[in-house]
Motif scaffolding. Structure first.
Motif: not given
Length: 448
Positions: A398-413
């Motif tokens: 949307d042309g907006k400089v904002i922080y993008q949030e993400g959920q991270a998971v560290l897999l066991e494999c």
């Protein structure tokens, strides 16, 4: 106390040559002609107008986030007023200046435009200005191009000396427009270089004839990025120095405040060492082929102190500058001594025979680690929240400089899946090989 600024044309000319090379391309110079100003959609996120100055903007943004993470924050950490983001900006630039002042006996040098020309450069504070329409100084209003050319800009620079950080902070509080006006990014960069000292910069560069800014596209070199992040203008991102074809190439010499990760590491174009991958604060500048963005998290365990095995691996590799993953037997005693392990000659002889049973004259890294640091467990969290910053509006949803949030998971494999179509994931896998990410808006942020 400030010392009155002199024109010092020789010093300014040296800075210009180190930064731009023998010729300054006007188009590239214009792309760097912007001040520090924040997004109207994210009060603590700096906006970038054109390609190029991310080599300064992204590190400053990283230090802004480092300051935010240093404080006790709640759910309203993104709600900062103008006074608050001014404090964050000044704190960030002072942090960067502090790092380089250590090479200049704690002294500071601030580069400013001559006051007689500044009237034409103060046309905005804290809002967007086109990078191609630099304002005109009053005494050249009738010039053909109606903008401040690079030769006039350099002829009107003045250097002021300060003895303490408190004086620098007071200066920026009084003259905030030195940061926010059209040439704020360049004036700050020149101040960093002056404070560091040009001889010190040249001594750290592989080739001082290669300018910090690409003359064609305006991108900042790795040496410039390292100068802003770590205070050292070295061209490489590995730990300490490495021997490449008989050349001793210097890298990062200690843990940095904020870190750096590179997309190109997965192609083995570079090797980012543990000092940058594991900084003091969970903030990383991310490097793609053409742009710099920033990743950060409030999960402090992501940058826990080095474990004993990580220290051991780093020390072992310091005796293996060519990256062969082995050292000669003769170095074992010194490796053990640096790790505060038993290094008596009789014991070293016993361990040498055990680690090199075929008497090949070398000790493999894996054998060494299995013997002295077997199966060490870490306290890395399995899930955590990450945020990503990209200062280019055209690269943001949307042309907006904002922080993008993400959920991270560290897999066991142990299987790492590299997706060329997902540069963000590929870049983060250089630090967390088994990471998976789910972004809150369903859109993977752009590294470019």
């Amino acid at each position: 106390m400030a010392v009155n600024g002199d024109s010092t044309p020789s010093e300014i000319n040296e800075i210009k040559n180190l930064l731009w090379g023998p010729f300054v391309k006007e188009e590239v110079f214009k792309r760097w002609a912007q001040g520090f100003h924040f997004s109207k959609d994210e009060p603590t996120a700096l906006e970038q107008e054109e390609g190029g100055p991310c080599a300064v903007l992204a590190p400053v943004q990283a230090f802004i986030l480092k300051t935010i993470l240093s404080k006790t924050v709640g759910n309203n950490w993104r709600e900062v007023d103008q006074e608050g983001n001014t404090e964050l900006l000044i704190r960030a630039v002072c942090d960067i200046l502090c790092q380089v002042s250590n090479y200049n006996n704690g002294k500071f040098k601030i580069v400013r435009l001559n006051d007689c020309i500044r009237k034409g450069t103060s046309n905005h504070t804290n809002h967007h200005v086109s990078g191609t329409e630099a304002p005109v100084p009053e005494y050249i209003e009738n010039s053909v191009n109606q903008r401040l050319q690079h030769d006039i800009f350099h002829s009107e620079l003045r250097i002021f000396s300060y003895d303490s950080l408190e004086e620098v902070e007071a200066f920026y509080h009084q003259r905030l427009d030195d940061l926010t006006d059209t040439f704020g990014v360049l004036l700050f960069l020149y101040s960093v270089m002056c404070t560091k000292g040009l001889d010190a910069i040249r001594n750290e560069m592989n080739d001082p004839a290669e300018p910090f800014i690409d003359g064609t596209y305006g991108y900042g070199s790795q040496g410039l990025i390292n100068l802003m992040i770590t205070g050292r203008a070295v061209n490489h991102v590995w730990d300490h120095e490495q021997d490449v074809g008989g050349l001793k190439l210097r890298g990062v010499d200690k843990q940095s405040k904020v870190g750096f990760l590179a997309l190109l590491e997965h192609l083995r174009y570079c090797e980012v060492g543990s000092f940058l991958k594991n900084p003091e604060f969970p903030v990383w500048v991310l490097g793609s082929e053409t742009h710099l963005t920033v990743l950060f998290s409030f999960e402090r365990q992501l940058v826990r102190p080095e474990t004993p095995s990580e220290v051991a691996r780093r020390v072992f590799k310091s005796f293996d500058p060519e990256g062969n993953n082995f050292i000669p037997n003769s170095d074992l005693s010194e490796v053990l001594r640096k790790l505060d392990l038993v290094s008596e000659p009789a014991y070293v002889d016993i361990m040498t025979k055990k680690l090199d049973p075929e008497n090949l004259g070398i000790i493999l890294l894996n054998a060494f680690m299995d013997e002295f640091f077997p199966e060490e467990k870490t306290s890395m969290p399995d899930t955590f929240v990450l945020y990503h910053y990209n200062g280019l509006r055209r690269s943001c949803p949307d042309g907006k400089v904002i922080y993008q949030e993400g959920q991270a998971v560290l897999l066991e494999c142990d299987i790492q899946c590299v997706l060329e179509s997902n540069p963000m994931l590929t870049c983060l896998q250089t630090k967390w090989p088994n990471i998976e990410l789910q972004w809150s808006r369903g859109i993977t942020p752009s590294l470019n």
